[in-house]
Structures are given as structure tokens and as C-alpha cells.
Design an enzyme around this catalytic site. Structure first.
Site, short mmCIF file in Angstrom:
data_model
loop_
_atom_site.label_atom_id
_atom_site.label_comp_id
_atom_site.label_asym_id
_atom_site.label_seq_id
_atom_site.Cartn_x
_atom_site.Cartn_y
_atom_site.Cartn_z
N LYS A 88 43.91 8.67 48.29
CA LYS A 88 44.11 7.66 49.00
C LYS A 88 44.14 7.68 50.57
O LYS A 88 43.72 6.84 51.35
CB LYS A 88 44.91 6.52 48.59
CG LYS A 88 44.58 6.23 47.12
CD LYS A 88 43.53 5.26 46.84
CE LYS A 88 43.41 4.72 45.45
NZ LYS A 88 42.14 3.78 45.17
N GLU A 110 45.09 -4.45 49.52
CA GLU A 110 45.38 -4.70 48.09
C GLU A 110 45.84 -3.41 47.48
O GLU A 110 45.55 -2.20 47.98
CB GLU A 110 44.05 -5.24 47.20
CG GLU A 110 43.03 -4.08 46.58
CD GLU A 110 42.60 -3.63 47.92
OE1 GLU A 110 42.32 -3.92 49.01
OE2 GLU A 110 42.03 -2.22 47.56
N SER A 381 43.16 13.71 41.24
CA SER A 381 43.24 12.69 42.55
C SER A 381 44.41 12.39 42.75
O SER A 381 44.77 11.89 44.09
CB SER A 381 42.42 11.23 42.09
OG SER A 381 43.01 10.85 40.73
C1 LIG Z 1 45.88 8.98 41.91
C2 LIG Z 1 44.72 7.76 41.74
N1 LIG Z 1 43.33 8.17 41.31
C3 LIG Z 1 42.46 7.13 41.01
C4 LIG Z 1 42.70 6.00 41.35
C5 LIG Z 1 41.43 5.10 41.20
O1 LIG Z 1 40.78 4.74 42.21
P1 LIG Z 1 39.35 4.97 42.80
O2 LIG Z 1 38.60 4.84 41.36
O3 LIG Z 1 38.99 4.27 44.09
O4 LIG Z 1 39.59 6.54 43.36
C6 LIG Z 1 43.93 5.38 41.92
C7 LIG Z 1 44.08 4.29 42.49
O5 LIG Z 1 45.13 3.65 42.53
C8 LIG Z 1 45.07 6.38 42.07
O6 LIG Z 1 45.88 5.91 42.71
#
Ligand SMILES: Cc1ncc(COP(=O)(O)O)c(C=O)c1O
Length: 417
Positions: A88, A110, A381
Site C-alpha cells: 500500500k 478509507e 502483499s
Molecule cells: C496486505 C494486504 N494485501 C491485500 C489487500 C487488499 O487490497 P488490494 O486488493 O487493493 O490489494 C490489503 C488491503 O488492506 C492488504 O492490507
């Protein structure tokens, strides 16, 4: 592939369905973003911040013990090692830098899991901006650690009690704030969803994930992976990974949505798998809805995936068949979290554990077809520290009697140390 026929439209999806009061602001943002991306000084400053402050490029790690168990080569893009613990930060630093360029002094955001809120509060501290974060009250409880981090970073956190008190309601509240304050406030949107230009802008700020991973893979192995995989909430980490590979026809693209208790139970967040086209938060996309077209509440153990919509580019990639989207249940995700922890010494975010679970399931099929050379690149992620409360509850770790009990999860199959 993911052709954009006009700004913000992806095939049958995307666009901008917003109150009149925000149209001028979105137009202004679109122009400012396009100009900034054409300005070498802006791009250079963005890249410098990501490198020197946020730790990019994130490593590409070959998970050998996991690979042995699956019978395919598993590569992890370590976005969990970024500053603030997730992908993020890429998006937020881009949008906050743009806010500075536009001369605005206040940002709102948000957040679901709290990662985007923490990243926004971090960016606000970095740039000296005032910051308010809207967060569903359910999420403030399951992500209490991230709420504390935001407070420490100087942000105001507003718990949202309306609706299901999760991410969609936090977005509604943030949009309400923005309508009233748009002259001096920028909305740092946390995912590749919402009205144009957010899906395209967030994608471009996150696309370093895939650009880096593609180059790292080619440099190390001389070939591209057979498949790439990511979890999909609104879709920012997934589109950030996918974009670099969409023109590589031999690379399969897999997205994993939150299957909650199982899609057949109705308690899930598998928007592409079980939703229908509709409009949510300013974009035409797949939406979980009832027969009257009312948005229905989603469910996932993972706050970051608990969203009844999805970014419009993913809707298009699904409809066109370029990417395949499947769901992963809460249980499958938590099993994958434990497996990764014990196999590799990495505790992933529960969101990322969905990508691990789904990708390993499909990697086994791929390995049966292609043998051990089959290579699957998974975007990790984020890191799991924020999810320890949920993990303690799920695995019963808070029970003092467990102290001498067996560790959680199946032990990894025997492999050389
Ligand atoms: C570590 C992590 N991965 C994935 C996501 C999912 O979001 P996005 O689909 O925008 O990657 C989030 C959302 O808060 C997150 O904190």
C-alpha cells in the site's frame, strides 16, 4: 488484453458515476496526475522516495522448502518487507506527492485492514499533511494494532458504525467528507477501484510490483514465470503485479478472492465469482447484490478483502478471460498462513495468505502438467503482524494451556535443511 478504450473505461466496466459536486475535483485530479506522470522531476522524486524511504525494490525470494512440498518453483515477491509492511505504501506515496504538487494541505482515506490507513498516516507525517482516516467499526476492533499505529503517526481515525461497519461503509463516509471539503482536501483512495481516475492512477502507482518482479525473474532465471498470482480485494496489489505481464501471452494470471465460509454459504467476498455487473463507489464493475440491485454485505476473515465490489480493470480481465479469478475460504487462507510460517519463517498478512493458498492449489496442477520447472510467482502483499489478534483467536494461541502444546498447522513435509 486490458485495453482502455477511453479514459477510465475497461471494456464494459469502469467510468465515473459520481455526485455532481465531485466531478470537477475528479477532472482536476485526472489532469494533475497526467501532468505529473509526464514530468520527469515528479517521477524521479516518486522513485527516490520509494527507494530511500520505503525500501524498494522489494526482493524476489525463491521459497525452496515450499517449492519442494508443492513440486513447482514458488517465487514470492516480498512486498511484506516494504516500509509499513505492505504494498500500500507505493500508492499512498504517489498520491500524497501529487497532493503536495496540487497545493492541498489535508488528506482523507478509507481503510479496511488498516494497512492503507497506516500508509496514509505515514505519508501525511512524511509530507506534513493533516490526515483523517475512516475505518469500519468492525475493522477498528479486528485491526486494533493498526489503529494505534495511525494514532501514533498523528492521524485522526473515525470509526464508521453504519451498514456492515466495514470497508464499503468507510468509503461511503470518506466520500461524504470529500464532497464537503474538496477545495482543500485530497482523497487518498486505497485500492484500484472507484471512479476514474482512481483505478488507473492506483494501478500506475503500484505497477512497480510487476515491473520489478518481471525484471528480477528474467535476470535470475532467464525466463518468465508460468503463472503469477495475487489476492484481490479492491485489486491494487493484483493489478500492480499483473500489469507488467498482461502482454506476455504465455504467463497465466491468477487472482484470488475471499471465499469466506464458502461461496455456497452466501457469506463471502467473491465479487467476481458470485457478483453481477452493477455500480459501486462510482464505477461499473462486478458487485455482490440482491435481486433488487441492492449491494449486499460481504464476509471475510480478512478485513482487506472484505469488500462487495472490485476494481473495474479486474472485472474486464475476468470477462475477457485474460485473468482467472477463483475463491479461497477463510480456512484455506489460515491453513496457508500457518504453512508459510512453518515452512519459510514468514508470517503473511491474511490477505496475502489467500494468494498463497490459491496459488499453491493451482501450482500443484501446473506441476503435474509441466514438472518441477513450473514456476509460479506470488505477490506476498503484506506481513502478518497486524493479524496476530485474529490468528491468536483462530488457532487458540491465547490459551495459556497451549504454551506447552503442539505448534499450529501441519508440519511441513520433510526436506533438507
Ligand atoms: C496486505 C494486504 N494485501 C491485500 C489487500 C487488499 O487490497 P488490494 O486488493 O487493493 O490489494 C490489503 C488491503 O488492506 C492488504 O492490507
Amino acid at each position: 488484453m486490458s485495453e482502455q478504450t477511453q479514459a477510465g473505461v475497461f471494456g464494459d466496466f469502469g467510468g465515473r458515476f459520481m455526485p455532481e459536486a465531485l466531478i470537477a475535483a475528479l477532472d482536476g485530479l485526472d489532469v494533475a496526475w497526467q501532468e505529473a506522470m509526464g514530468d520527469a522531476a515528479f517521477v524521479d522524486e516518486f522513485e527516490t522516495i520509494l527507494r530511500d524511504y520505503a525500501g524498494m525494490p522489494s526482493p524476489l525470494y525463491e521459497a525452496t522448502r515450499l517449492s519442494e512440498q508443492v513440486g513447482a518453483r514458488i517465487l514470492l515477491k516480498r512486498e511484506d518487507l516494504n516500509h509499513t509492511g505492505a504494498h500500500k505504501i507505493r500508492n499512498v506515496m504517489g498520491q500524497a506527492l501529487l497532493t503536495k504538487r496540487m497545493g492541498k494541505k489535508r488528506v482523507i482515506a478509507e481503510t479496511g485492514a488498516g494497512q492503507h490507513g497506516v500508509a496514509s498516516a505515514t505519508a501525511a507525517a512524511y509530507f506534513g499533511l493533516d490526515c483523517t482516516v475512516y475505518m469500519g467499526a468492525v475493522d477498528t476492533r479486528r485491526q486494533a494494532l493498526n489503529v494505534a499505529r495511525m494514532h501514533l503517526l498523528g492521524a485522526t481515525v473515525v470509526p464508521v458504525e453504519s451498514g456492515s461497519a466495514t470497508l464499503k461503509d468507510a468509503i461511503n463516509e470518506a466520500l461524504r467528507d470529500w464532497v464537503a471539503t474538496v477545495d482543500h482536501t485530497a482523497y487518498l483512495f486505497g485500492t484500484a477501484a472507484g471512479p476514474h481516475p482512481f483505478p488507473s492512477m492506483v494501478r500506475d502507482f503500484c505497477r512497480g510490483i510487476g515491473d520489478e518482479a518481471r525484471a528480477q525473474c528474467l535476470e535470475r532465471y532467464g525466463v518468465l514465470p508460468d503463472a503469477i498470482a495475487a489476492c484481490v480485494g479492491g485489486g491494487s496489489n493484483a493489478i500492480g503485479l499483473f500489469t507488467a505481464f498482461l502482454e506476455d501471452p504465455d504467463v497465466a494470471v491468477w487472482g484470488f478472492e475471499a471465499g469466506g465460509d464458502g461461496v455456497e454459504t452466501g457469506r463471502h467476498a467473491a465479487t467476481i465469482g458470485a457478483g453481477r455487473p452493477g455500480v459501486l463507489h462510482g464505477a461499473r464493475t462486478y458487485v455482490l447484490q440482491d435481486d433488487d440491485g441492492q449491494t449486499i454485505e460481504s464476509h471475510s476473515i480478512s478485513a482487506g478483502l472484505d469488500y462487495p465490489g472490485v476494481g473495474p480493470e479486474h472485472a474486464h480481465l475476468a470477462a475477457s478471460g485474460r485473468a482467472i479469478y477463483e475463491s479461497v475460504t477463510d480456512t484455506e487462507a489460515m491453513d496457508a498462513l500457518a504453512l508459510l510460517a512453518r515452512s519459510e519463517g514468514i508470517i503473511p498478512a491474511i490477505e496475502s495468505a489467500h494468494a498463497i493458498a490459491g496459488a499453491l492449489r493451482k501450482a500443484r496442477e501446473l506441476a503435474a502438467e509441466k514438472g518441477p520447472e513450473a514456476t509460479v510467482l506470488i505477490n506476498l502483499s503484506g506481513r502478518g503482524d497486524k493479524d496476530m489478534g485474529t490468528a491468536i483467536e483462530w488457532f487458540g494461541l491465547g490459551d495459556p494451556d497451549r504454551v506447552t502444546a503442539e505448534p499450529v498447522g501441519e508440519p511441513p513435509e520433510e526436506s533438507a535443511p
